[in-house]
Motif scaffolding. Sequence first.
Motif, PDB file in Angstrom:
ATOM      1  N   ALA A 207       0.861  -1.191   0.000  1.00  0.00           N
ATOM      2  CA  ALA A 207       0.000   0.000   0.000  1.00  0.00           C
ATOM      3  C   ALA A 207       0.892   1.233   0.000  1.00  0.00           C
ATOM      4  CB  ALA A 207      -0.917   0.015   1.223  1.00  0.00           C
ATOM      5  N   ASN A 208       0.460   2.269  -0.718  1.00  0.00           N
ATOM      6  CA  ASN A 208       1.179   3.539  -0.658  1.00  0.00           C
ATOM      7  C   ASN A 208       0.317   4.641  -0.041  1.00  0.00           C
ATOM      8  OD1 ASN A 208      -0.620   4.118  -2.698  1.00  0.00           O
ATOM      9  ND2 ASN A 208       0.909   4.850  -4.159  1.00  0.00           N
ATOM     10  N   ALA A 209      -0.870   4.228   0.481  1.00  0.00           N
ATOM     11  CA  ALA A 209      -1.749   5.184   1.163  1.00  0.00           C
ATOM     12  C   ALA A 209      -2.297   4.517   2.423  1.00  0.00           C
ATOM     13  CB  ALA A 209      -2.878   5.644   0.247  1.00  0.00           C
ATOM     14  N   TRP A 210      -1.389   4.250   3.364  1.00  0.00           N
ATOM     15  CA  TRP A 210      -1.789   3.728   4.677  1.00  0.00           C
ATOM     16  C   TRP A 210      -2.332   4.930   5.437  1.00  0.00           C
ATOM     17  CZ3 TRP A 210       1.435  -0.512   7.502  1.00  0.00           C
ATOM     18  CH2 TRP A 210       0.775  -0.915   8.660  1.00  0.00           C
ATOM     19  N   ILE A 211      -3.651   4.999   5.540  1.00  0.00           N
ATOM     20  CA  ILE A 211      -4.308   6.225   5.981  1.00  0.00           C
ATOM     21  C   ILE A 211      -3.920   6.623   7.393  1.00  0.00           C
ATOM     22  CG2 ILE A 211      -6.530   7.362   6.336  1.00  0.00           C
ATOM     23  CD1 ILE A 211      -5.811   6.801   3.416  1.00  0.00           C
ATOM     24  N   ALA A 212      -3.792   5.661   8.305  1.00  0.00           N
ATOM     25  CA  ALA A 212      -3.428   5.987   9.690  1.00  0.00           C
ATOM     26  C   ALA A 212      -2.035   6.608   9.783  1.00  0.00           C
ATOM     27  CB  ALA A 212      -3.507   4.745  10.560  1.00  0.00           C
ATOM     28  N   LYS A 213      -1.209   6.416   8.749  1.00  0.00           N
ATOM     29  CA  LYS A 213       0.126   7.016   8.715  1.00  0.00           C
ATOM     30  C   LYS A 213       0.129   8.321   7.930  1.00  0.00           C
ATOM     31  CE  LYS A 213       2.666   2.658   9.137  1.00  0.00           C
ATOM     32  NZ  LYS A 213       3.730   1.792   8.561  1.00  0.00           N
ATOM     33  N   ASN A 214      -1.082   8.796   7.585  1.00  0.00           N
ATOM     34  CA  ASN A 214      -1.240  10.061   6.847  1.00  0.00           C
ATOM     35  C   ASN A 214      -0.578  10.040   5.477  1.00  0.00           C
ATOM     36  OD1 ASN A 214      -2.917  11.980   8.267  1.00  0.00           O
ATOM     37  ND2 ASN A 214      -1.366  11.948   9.890  1.00  0.00           N
ATOM     38  N   GLU A 215      -0.485   8.872   4.875  1.00  0.00           N
ATOM     39  CA  GLU A 215       0.047   8.797   3.515  1.00  0.00           C
ATOM     40  C   GLU A 215      -1.020   9.280   2.538  1.00  0.00           C
ATOM     41  OE1 GLU A 215       3.150   5.082   4.276  1.00  0.00           O
ATOM     42  OE2 GLU A 215       1.294   4.727   3.175  1.00  0.00           O
ATOM     43  N   PRO A 216      -0.664  10.140   1.598  1.00  0.00           N
ATOM     44  CA  PRO A 216      -1.658  10.764   0.721  1.00  0.00           C
ATOM     45  C   PRO A 216      -2.233   9.801  -0.317  1.00  0.00           C
ATOM     46  CG  PRO A 216       0.545  11.385   0.041  1.00  0.00           C
ATOM     47  CD  PRO A 216       0.702  10.623   1.320  1.00  0.00           C
TER      48      PRO A 216
ATOM     49  N   LYS B 154     -11.075  -2.461  14.202  1.00  0.00           N
ATOM     50  CA  LYS B 154     -11.155  -1.491  15.307  1.00  0.00           C
ATOM     51  C   LYS B 154      -9.828  -1.315  16.046  1.00  0.00           C
ATOM     52  CE  LYS B 154     -16.068  -1.243  16.134  1.00  0.00           C
ATOM     53  NZ  LYS B 154     -17.117  -1.024  17.150  1.00  0.00           N
ATOM     54  N   ASN B 155      -8.739  -1.814  15.480  1.00  0.00           N
ATOM     55  CA  ASN B 155      -7.427  -1.629  16.099  1.00  0.00           C
ATOM     56  C   ASN B 155      -6.741  -0.344  15.665  1.00  0.00           C
ATOM     57  OD1 ASN B 155      -7.691  -4.021  17.446  1.00  0.00           O
ATOM     58  ND2 ASN B 155      -5.942  -5.051  16.484  1.00  0.00           N
ATOM     59  N   GLU B 156      -7.288   0.318  14.639  1.00  0.00           N
ATOM     60  CA  GLU B 156      -6.652   1.524  14.115  1.00  0.00           C
ATOM     61  C   GLU B 156      -7.732   2.562  13.786  1.00  0.00           C
ATOM     62  OE1 GLU B 156      -2.621   1.309  11.771  1.00  0.00           O
ATOM     63  OE2 GLU B 156      -4.263   1.483  10.355  1.00  0.00           O
ATOM     64  N   PRO B 157      -8.474   3.018  14.793  1.00  0.00           N
ATOM     65  CA  PRO B 157      -9.600   3.929  14.541  1.00  0.00           C
ATOM     66  C   PRO B 157      -9.187   5.261  13.936  1.00  0.00           C
ATOM     67  CG  PRO B 157      -9.124   3.778  16.895  1.00  0.00           C
ATOM     68  CD  PRO B 157      -8.316   2.709  16.226  1.00  0.00           C
TER      69      PRO B 157
ATOM     70  N   GLY C 278      -7.204   5.783  11.506  1.00  0.00           N
ATOM     71  CA  GLY C 278      -7.228   5.674  10.058  1.00  0.00           C
ATOM     72  C   GLY C 278      -8.640   5.818   9.510  1.00  0.00           C
ATOM     73  N   ILE C 279      -9.593   5.227  10.207  1.00  0.00           N
ATOM     74  CA  ILE C 279     -10.990   5.327   9.805  1.00  0.00           C
ATOM     75  C   ILE C 279     -11.461   6.778   9.904  1.00  0.00           C
ATOM     76  CG2 ILE C 279     -13.344   4.596  10.334  1.00  0.00           C
ATOM     77  CD1 ILE C 279     -11.605   2.380   9.164  1.00  0.00           C
ATOM     78  N   GLU C 280     -11.124   7.435  10.994  1.00  0.00           N
ATOM     79  CA  GLU C 280     -11.538   8.834  11.189  1.00  0.00           C
ATOM     80  C   GLU C 280     -10.951   9.742  10.114  1.00  0.00           C
ATOM     81  OE1 GLU C 280     -10.267   9.752  15.123  1.00  0.00           O
ATOM     82  OE2 GLU C 280     -11.604   8.290  16.078  1.00  0.00           O
ATOM     83  N   ILE C 281      -9.688   9.540   9.800  1.00  0.00           N
ATOM     84  CA  ILE C 281      -9.038  10.370   8.779  1.00  0.00           C
ATOM     85  C   ILE C 281      -9.693  10.171   7.424  1.00  0.00           C
ATOM     86  CG2 ILE C 281      -6.893  10.731   7.499  1.00  0.00           C
ATOM     87  CD1 ILE C 281      -5.383   9.998  10.108  1.00  0.00           C
ATOM     88  N   LEU C 282      -9.949   8.897   7.048  1.00  0.00           N
ATOM     89  CA  LEU C 282     -10.535   8.638   5.744  1.00  0.00           C
ATOM     90  C   LEU C 282     -11.965   9.178   5.667  1.00  0.00           C
ATOM     91  CD1 LEU C 282     -10.175   7.514   2.952  1.00  0.00           C
ATOM     92  CD2 LEU C 282     -10.863   5.257   3.789  1.00  0.00           C
ATOM     93  N   GLU C 283     -12.712   9.084   6.750  1.00  0.00           N
ATOM     94  CA  GLU C 283     -14.074   9.632   6.752  1.00  0.00           C
ATOM     95  C   GLU C 283     -14.058  11.133   6.469  1.00  0.00           C
ATOM     96  OE1 GLU C 283     -15.834   8.321  10.479  1.00  0.00           O
ATOM     97  OE2 GLU C 283     -17.197   7.044   9.325  1.00  0.00           O
ATOM     98  N   LYS C 284     -13.102  11.828   7.043  1.00  0.00           N
ATOM     99  CA  LYS C 284     -12.990  13.268   6.812  1.00  0.00           C
ATOM    100  C   LYS C 284     -12.559  13.575   5.382  1.00  0.00           C
ATOM    101  CE  LYS C 284     -11.891  14.392  11.637  1.00  0.00           C
ATOM    102  NZ  LYS C 284     -10.831  14.861  12.577  1.00  0.00           N
ATOM    103  N   LYS C 285     -11.725  12.706   4.827  1.00  0.00           N
ATOM    104  CA  LYS C 285     -11.206  12.929   3.480  1.00  0.00           C
ATOM    105  C   LYS C 285     -12.191  12.530   2.386  1.00  0.00           C
ATOM    106  CE  LYS C 285      -6.202  12.468   4.176  1.00  0.00           C
ATOM    107  NZ  LYS C 285      -5.001  11.704   3.755  1.00  0.00           N
ATOM    108  N   LEU C 286     -13.144  11.644   2.710  1.00  0.00           N
ATOM    109  CA  LEU C 286     -13.995  11.039   1.690  1.00  0.00           C
ATOM    110  C   LEU C 286     -14.663  12.031   0.740  1.00  0.00           C
ATOM    111  CD1 LEU C 286     -15.857   7.918   3.124  1.00  0.00           C
ATOM    112  CD2 LEU C 286     -14.402   8.064   1.100  1.00  0.00           C
ATOM    113  N   PRO C 287     -15.283  13.104   1.251  1.00  0.00           N
ATOM    114  CA  PRO C 287     -15.971  14.015   0.318  1.00  0.00           C
ATOM    115  C   PRO C 287     -15.062  14.542  -0.788  1.00  0.00           C
ATOM    116  CG  PRO C 287     -16.625  14.483   2.566  1.00  0.00           C
ATOM    117  CD  PRO C 287     -15.498  13.509   2.654  1.00  0.00           C
ATOM    118  N   GLU C 288     -13.829  14.901  -0.428  1.00  0.00           N
ATOM    119  CA  GLU C 288     -12.889  15.402  -1.431  1.00  0.00           C
ATOM    120  C   GLU C 288     -12.341  14.271  -2.298  1.00  0.00           C
ATOM    121  OE1 GLU C 288     -12.131  18.515  -2.310  1.00  0.00           O
ATOM    122  OE2 GLU C 288     -13.743  19.068  -0.921  1.00  0.00           O
ATOM    123  N   VAL C 289     -12.105  13.130  -1.681  1.00  0.00           N
ATOM    124  CA  VAL C 289     -11.555  11.985  -2.415  1.00  0.00           C
ATOM    125  C   VAL C 289     -12.483  11.565  -3.548  1.00  0.00           C
ATOM    126  CG1 VAL C 289     -11.025   9.513  -2.254  1.00  0.00           C
ATOM    127  CG2 VAL C 289     -10.097  11.097  -0.557  1.00  0.00           C
TER     128      VAL C 289
END
Length: 299
Positions: free
Chosen positions: A246-255, A268-271, A273-284
Motif C-alpha cells: 500500500a502507498n496510502a496507509w491512511i493511519a500514517k497520513n500517507e496521501p 477497530k485496532n486503528e480507529p 485511520g478510519i476517522e481520517i478517511l471519513e474526513k477525506k472522503l468528500p474530497e476523495v
Amino acid sequence: MLRLILSLMLCWLPLVAMENIKRYEVFVKEYEQNGVLWLISRRFELSDVTFYLTTNTQTLQTKVLALDATKLLPLDDRFERSLFAKRLKEATALHVNGGATHALTQNPNAIYLSMDLCPSSKKGYESDFIAHLTKQNGKIPIAIALSSAWKEHHEKEFKELVNNLLLQITWVNHSHTHFYDPKLPIRDNFMLHVNTDVKSEILGVEKTLLEEGITPSVFFRFPGLIADEKLMRELREIYFLIPLGANAWIAKNEPIKTGSIILIHGNKNEPQGIEILEKKLPEVVKTYQFHPLQEAFIP
C-alpha cells in the motif's frame, strides 16, 4: 460420473457447508480452454470429487473448477509470457513495503480500497464506516485482507460482510494466524518469525474461505507489510500469489493519489485511520473513483 461432476461444478459452494474440504494442497499446472490459459495452483477433494483453484492468466480472476486431469499440463512458455506471470514477477521483485503499493496499469482517477482484518480482541468491526461509505457512494469495490484468526472470533461480523450486497469484495489472504509479538523486533516478527510455517499460513486462509463457499483471490498481504526476499521468492515460485502492499496507509497520513492502494483496518485496532478517511472522503470521491483490485493489474 460425468453428470455428477457437472452437477458438482455448479453447486460446490453449498456443498462446503455440509462437509470439510479434504487434502487441500499446492498443485501447479496449466489448462487451456477456448483460447484462454488458466493457472492451476491448488487441488482439493470434496464429496469424492477433485476440484482445482484456478486463475485466468489474463483477467486474474479465480475460479474453482472440476477438470479432466488428463488435460492439465506442466507450465510452459505460454504461462511465462502471460500477464499474470509478468505481474507476479513485478510485484515480488522487491520485499520492501510488502509488494505492489500502487496500480501497475494506467487507469485515470482510479483508486483501490483495501481493509485489513488482523486478529483483534475488540468486538465488532468498522460497520459504521462501511455503512457511511456505501450510503454516500453506493456499491463499493473493496479488497478485504482476512486472517483466519480474526474470522474465528468474529463469525457474526464475517457473515455480515459476506452478505453485504453493497460491497463488491475481493478476498485477500492475510495469513492464517497473523503472528505478532510486540516484544520482538520487526526483523524477527510477523512472518519473519523463526517458527513461521509459511505453508500453513497461506493455505490455511484459502481453505477457510473455500469452506465458506468463497473463492480466494490471487492476492496476498503480508502481516505488517513485512517480508524478505525468501518469502517473496516462495510467493512467486511455490504459491503463485501477488503480494499486496500500500502507498496510502491512511493511519500514517500517507496521501491518496491516482493508482493508490489504500490501506485501512476494519478490526477497530486503528480507529484513527478510519476517522481520517471519513474526513477525506468528500474530497476523495470528487477526484477519484474506487475500482476493483484486479483492475490495478490488468490493462
